[in-house]
Design a protein around this motif. Structure first.
Motif, PDB file in Angstrom:
ATOM      1  N   ASP A  42       0.826  -1.200   0.000  1.00  0.00           N
ATOM      2  CA  ASP A  42       0.000   0.000   0.000  1.00  0.00           C
ATOM      3  C   ASP A  42       0.868   1.261   0.000  1.00  0.00           C
ATOM      4  O   ASP A  42       0.582   2.231   0.722  1.00  0.00           O
ATOM      5  CB  ASP A  42      -0.942  -0.003   1.203  1.00  0.00           C
ATOM      6  CG  ASP A  42      -2.115   0.947   1.017  1.00  0.00           C
ATOM      7  OD1 ASP A  42      -2.424   1.286  -0.139  1.00  0.00           O
ATOM      8  OD2 ASP A  42      -2.702   1.366   2.035  1.00  0.00           O
ATOM      9  N   ASN A  43       1.953   1.230  -0.808  1.00  0.00           N
ATOM     10  CA  ASN A  43       2.874   2.353  -0.993  1.00  0.00           C
ATOM     11  C   ASN A  43       3.606   2.749   0.290  1.00  0.00           C
ATOM     12  O   ASN A  43       4.024   3.903   0.447  1.00  0.00           O
ATOM     13  CB  ASN A  43       2.143   3.564  -1.567  1.00  0.00           C
ATOM     14  CG  ASN A  43       1.564   3.283  -2.932  1.00  0.00           C
ATOM     15  OD1 ASN A  43       2.199   2.638  -3.757  1.00  0.00           O
ATOM     16  ND2 ASN A  43       0.353   3.754  -3.180  1.00  0.00           N
ATOM     17  N   ILE A  44       3.772   1.794   1.182  1.00  0.00           N
ATOM     18  CA  ILE A  44       4.516   2.025   2.421  1.00  0.00           C
ATOM     19  C   ILE A  44       5.524   0.892   2.596  1.00  0.00           C
ATOM     20  O   ILE A  44       5.221  -0.271   2.319  1.00  0.00           O
ATOM     21  CB  ILE A  44       3.574   2.088   3.643  1.00  0.00           C
ATOM     22  CG1 ILE A  44       2.643   3.307   3.531  1.00  0.00           C
ATOM     23  CG2 ILE A  44       4.358   2.142   4.945  1.00  0.00           C
ATOM     24  CD1 ILE A  44       1.588   3.367   4.614  1.00  0.00           C
ATOM     25  N   MET A  45       6.734   1.238   3.042  1.00  0.00           N
ATOM     26  CA  MET A  45       7.721   0.212   3.346  1.00  0.00           C
ATOM     27  C   MET A  45       8.513   0.618   4.579  1.00  0.00           C
ATOM     28  O   MET A  45       8.676   1.800   4.880  1.00  0.00           O
ATOM     29  CB  MET A  45       8.652  -0.043   2.153  1.00  0.00           C
ATOM     30  CG  MET A  45       9.478   1.115   1.697  1.00  0.00           C
ATOM     31  SD  MET A  45      10.429   0.751   0.179  1.00  0.00           S
ATOM     32  CE  MET A  45      11.364  -0.692   0.664  1.00  0.00           C
ATOM     33  N   PHE A  46       8.976  -0.389   5.316  1.00  0.00           N
ATOM     34  CA  PHE A  46       9.772  -0.189   6.518  1.00  0.00           C
ATOM     35  C   PHE A  46      11.111  -0.887   6.321  1.00  0.00           C
ATOM     36  O   PHE A  46      11.165  -2.043   5.902  1.00  0.00           O
ATOM     37  CB  PHE A  46       9.051  -0.747   7.746  1.00  0.00           C
ATOM     38  CG  PHE A  46       7.753  -0.052   8.052  1.00  0.00           C
ATOM     39  CD1 PHE A  46       7.738   1.103   8.829  1.00  0.00           C
ATOM     40  CD2 PHE A  46       6.554  -0.535   7.559  1.00  0.00           C
ATOM     41  CE1 PHE A  46       6.537   1.746   9.107  1.00  0.00           C
ATOM     42  CE2 PHE A  46       5.359   0.093   7.834  1.00  0.00           C
ATOM     43  CZ  PHE A  46       5.346   1.234   8.610  1.00  0.00           C
ATOM     44  N   VAL A  47      12.192  -0.169   6.656  1.00  0.00           N
ATOM     45  CA  VAL A  47      13.538  -0.678   6.433  1.00  0.00           C
ATOM     46  C   VAL A  47      14.328  -0.586   7.726  1.00  0.00           C
ATOM     47  O   VAL A  47      14.334   0.453   8.396  1.00  0.00           O
ATOM     48  CB  VAL A  47      14.256   0.126   5.328  1.00  0.00           C
ATOM     49  CG1 VAL A  47      15.698  -0.351   5.163  1.00  0.00           C
ATOM     50  CG2 VAL A  47      13.501   0.028   4.012  1.00  0.00           C
ATOM     51  N   SER A  48      15.000  -1.669   8.072  1.00  0.00           N
ATOM     52  CA  SER A  48      15.881  -1.693   9.236  1.00  0.00           C
ATOM     53  C   SER A  48      17.015  -2.667   8.952  1.00  0.00           C
ATOM     54  O   SER A  48      16.941  -3.463   8.012  1.00  0.00           O
ATOM     55  CB  SER A  48      15.103  -2.118  10.491  1.00  0.00           C
ATOM     56  OG  SER A  48      14.548  -3.406  10.304  1.00  0.00           O
ATOM     57  N   PRO A  49      18.100  -2.618   9.734  1.00  0.00           N
ATOM     58  CA  PRO A  49      19.216  -3.542   9.491  1.00  0.00           C
ATOM     59  C   PRO A  49      18.754  -4.991   9.527  1.00  0.00           C
ATOM     60  O   PRO A  49      17.911  -5.377  10.335  1.00  0.00           O
ATOM     61  CB  PRO A  49      20.179  -3.230  10.629  1.00  0.00           C
ATOM     62  CG  PRO A  49      19.881  -1.814  11.004  1.00  0.00           C
ATOM     63  CD  PRO A  49      18.397  -1.675  10.822  1.00  0.00           C
ATOM     64  N   ASN A  50      19.326  -5.795   8.627  1.00  0.00           N
ATOM     65  CA  ASN A  50      18.921  -7.197   8.538  1.00  0.00           C
ATOM     66  C   ASN A  50      20.165  -8.083   8.509  1.00  0.00           C
ATOM     67  O   ASN A  50      20.563  -8.586   7.486  1.00  0.00           O
ATOM     68  CB  ASN A  50      18.068  -7.442   7.282  1.00  0.00           C
ATOM     69  CG  ASN A  50      18.746  -6.911   6.018  1.00  0.00           C
ATOM     70  OD1 ASN A  50      19.774  -6.256   6.087  1.00  0.00           O
ATOM     71  ND2 ASN A  50      18.177  -7.223   4.870  1.00  0.00           N
ATOM     72  N   GLY A  51      20.776  -8.229   9.654  1.00  0.00           N
ATOM     73  CA  GLY A  51      21.994  -9.048   9.745  1.00  0.00           C
ATOM     74  C   GLY A  51      23.168  -8.216  10.213  1.00  0.00           C
ATOM     75  O   GLY A  51      23.053  -7.020  10.499  1.00  0.00           O
TER      76      GLY A  51
END
Length: 433
Positions: free
Chosen positions: A132-141
């Motif tokens: 829905d035109n939203i994304m969440f980004v955080s460290p992954n590893g």
């Protein structure tokens, strides 16, 4: 041809006397809208249409747990190791930030690739879901040693204008065609400042009028940016005898009536695209159609290579820098009509008065479009689409049934028709340039 369309419109509209006066004694708004819609080639258009082909993605970035102070975040449509990848967004992040960017409204992407690099380490390097035109980004590893991302191009959008506002026209949308791309270089990347480069390719001038152009950065006040800008690539010059209240800004930011900053681009599109060519007297700019038809078959039409200029704007406000998108770029043209100058804006800026006041009289017919692609605009005099009441088929440059411009014009919620610009009729559009 355009001048025939204008003459026909003027003959019908003589009762209006003077659109510039716009008083109850002289102007009938309903009749004006009726006349304009009668010249528009698609009947029964959606009266609530906003003509918007863009959607804004909001990416919330949380790097507060990452060890370095500042990171460069890049967002791609696919893994940048793929040679066909495009870069969609870049921003500088210290802890938490929001990056905004645009996608086409007909995009079906459900995930995007994100990298975050700082202090020689890469703390993000993977796909993230888009919902829905939203994304969440955080460290992954765990952080890994950073290597340079492969160079990926940025998307070019197309701004197409009719020159005839406030009258109707032939609606081939090739009177002034500009390809526009934006690329950001955050301070975390270059070590100096947050730079936004706006590159404009003037691709075609299919109008006969003097056409000037300017760009306003919506909701960007003078305090948010440096009071000067740089032209890192210069493809044209101003013609000093054109639109009289525009002048070469010479690297100094101007301010709009809306208190936003603006940069004036050119004051004669023909002079800009033809390399400054004048007539035999050396005082006037010839105004033929340029790059709008098979020029070899009509000597009155000309061909020229696109002219490109890049404007570098330094942002002082990090949040504004990370949030600025095509949806905030008010690129518009200025033309003369009835002893006045009129601005022709794209969605959502129809009717805005950036430089001076003028009667807007805007209704729901578009004189300008923003296409999220390198658009193949119609050839000279070819309507973008045609549909008459009672017929069950479409004509024109973009006529492919449920994927036609006409189907979209008649129903803004027609999801399939939002892709109309991807289906040109080969012999009715200008070759990619």
């Amino acid at each position: 041809m355009k001048h025939k369309t204008i003459l026909a419109f003027s003959a019908i509209a003589t009762f209006l006397v003077s659109i510039s006066s716009c008083t109850n004694n002289y102007f009938d708004q309903n009749k004006y809208e009726e006349l304009v819609t009668s010249t528009f080639p698609v009947a029964d258009i959606d009266s609530l249409h906003d003509w918007n082909l863009l959607t804004t993605v909001i990416a919330t970035i949380d790097l507060s747990s990452a060890p370095s102070a500042g990171y460069v975040v890049d967002i791609y449509d696919k893994n940048p190791s793929d040679a066909s990848a495009y870069k969609l967004a870049t921003g500088g992040v210290n802890g938490n930030a929001v990056l905004n960017f645009n996608l086409p409204r007909d995009s079906k992407m459900t995930q995007l690739y994100v990298t975050a690099t700082g202090g020689g380490k890469r703390v993000v390097d993977s796909y993230f879901p888009l919902y829905d035109n939203i994304m969440f980004v955080s460290p992954n590893g765990k952080p890994a040693e950073a290597s340079a991302n492969p160079k990926a191009p940025v998307m070019e959008y197309t701004y197409c204008f009719e020159e005839t506002f406030p009258e109707g026209g032939d609606f081939d949308f090739n009177d002034c065609v500009m390809g526009v791309s934006m690329e950001k270089s955050p301070k975390e990347q270059n070590g100096k400042a947050d730079y936004l480069d706006i590159t404009i390719r003037l691709r075609a001038v299919g109008g006969y009028k003097t056409i000037a152009a300017s760009m306003r950065l919506a909701n960007i006040s003078p305090a948010m940016v440096s009071d000067t800008f740089a032209i890192t690539r210069k493809g044209w010059d101003f013609f000093q005898y054109a639109v009289d209240y525009l002048e070469d800004p010479q690297g100094v930011m101007k301010q709009s009536r809306t208190s936003d900053v603006r940069i004036d681009l050119f004051n004669d599109a023909h002079f800009a695209i033809n390399g400054g060519k004048l007539d035999e007297s050396g005082t006037m700019v010839p105004h033929p159609c340029i790059n709008t038809n098979a020029e070899t078959t009509n000597p009155s039409l000309e061909k020229a290579g696109p002219r490109t200029s890049t404007y570098r704007i330094e942002f002082k406000d990090k949040e504004a820098f990370n949030s600025f998108t095509f949806s905030d770029l008010d690129l518009f043209i200025i033309t003369g009509y009835n002893a006045n100058y009129y601005e022709t804006h794209t969605v959502p800026f129809f009717g805005l008065q950036v430089l001076k006041t003028y009667p807007t009289n805007i209704n729901y017919v578009p004189w300008a479009l923003v296409i999220p692609d390198v658009f193949q605009y119609p050839v000279e005099g070819m309507q973008i689409c045609k549909y008459s009441s009672g017929l069950n088929y479409y004509e024109g440059a973009y006529q492919l049934g449920q994927y036609s411009f006409g189907a979209w014009a008649r129903d803004r919620n027609n999801i399939s028709a939002r892709s109309w610009y991807r289906f040109p009729q080969a012999k009715m559009v200008y070759p990619l340039n």
